[in-house]
Write an enzyme that holds these catalytic residues in place. Sequence first.
Site, PDB file in Angstrom:
ATOM      1  CE  LYS A 210      -3.837  -2.531   1.985  1.00  0.00           C
ATOM      2  NZ  LYS A 210      -4.596  -2.999   3.140  1.00  0.00           N
TER       3      LYS A 210
ATOM      4  CD  GLN B 266      -3.652  -4.686   6.199  1.00  0.00           C
ATOM      5  OE1 GLN B 266      -3.664  -3.689   5.481  1.00  0.00           O
ATOM      6  NE2 GLN B 266      -4.133  -5.839   5.786  1.00  0.00           N
TER       7      GLN B 266
ATOM      8  CG  ASP C 250     -10.156  -0.696   4.669  1.00  0.00           C
ATOM      9  OD1 ASP C 250     -10.079  -1.224   3.552  1.00  0.00           O
ATOM     10  OD2 ASP C 250      -9.313  -0.847   5.573  1.00  0.00           O
TER      11      ASP C 250
END
Length: 295
Positions: free
Chosen positions: A50, A94, A117
């Site tokens: 990322k 994450q 997200d």
Amino acid sequence: MTKQLLGKEVSASIRAELKTEIDTFTGRKPGLAVILVGENPASKVYVGMKKKTCADLGIESFEHILSQDATEDELVALLNGLNADDAVDGILLQLPLPSHMDEDKMLNTISPEKDVDGFHPQNVGKLLQGQRTFKSCTPYGVMEILKFYDIDPAGKHVVILGRSNIVGKPLAAMMVQKESGANATVTICHSRTQNLESITKQADILVAAIGIPEYVTASMVKEGAVVVDVGINRVDAPETEKGSKLVGDVAYDEVSSVASAITPVPGGVGPMTIAMLMKNTVTAFKEHQAPLDSI
Ligand code: GUN
């Protein structure tokens, strides 16, 4: 001949479009905060990818690494700081988190406006209602692969294997919407589903997102179906130099002989997740800028 649906190529085209757009931004660049808690090796790889993609596109990334034994209070304090930080447009926490942390509570701390997200319940609710919001990156990537290859789910029976909050449930919500690129008839199957094969065999589009290596075999797939493999599983492979390899949730070789189109692993859905995260970050940046521009 089975068509390969190459997320690798679709994601490259999305990233190229984003880079062109980002290059036009004068002043501050979009900013993404990436938080890793603990030592999960796969998570470390994803976070590294990322960061690299951010650098390639001109998105500023802010990395925060917390130790495995960090407390919930420490993470909440970090998230609140990032919520208030004007250089940060998107926040990526994450997953999975260490088991002593309440994942829902931590995700709910992220400001919905920075929830790139698409995991915040407010955004999940909007998604379900068909309102404009951040879409979770992996299912969003699945929708974009189908769109790229002109596979229209409208009126088709989409069977999704797996009911996770990250893939199965949001994908079902996207597929069923009354909008272009969706309009599917959707079934979600899971570990308690009875007569699974009789359902998967009805699928015009079969999506596997259960995290079990090569679970979907040819006998579960209708002739001519489109098969989308969301799984990324590392399995032993003594014949390889590394001693292991990546496989999906679909037994690729045998299912290829039945399916009309299929995503490979690697190079299928995987690269789409990061591309959609970048797209969501640019969207967050533009929304974040707009009120400032209008002052
Ligand atoms: N872990 C596995 N997939 C994801 C994802 O899409 N987002 C985050 N934050 N963590 C993940």
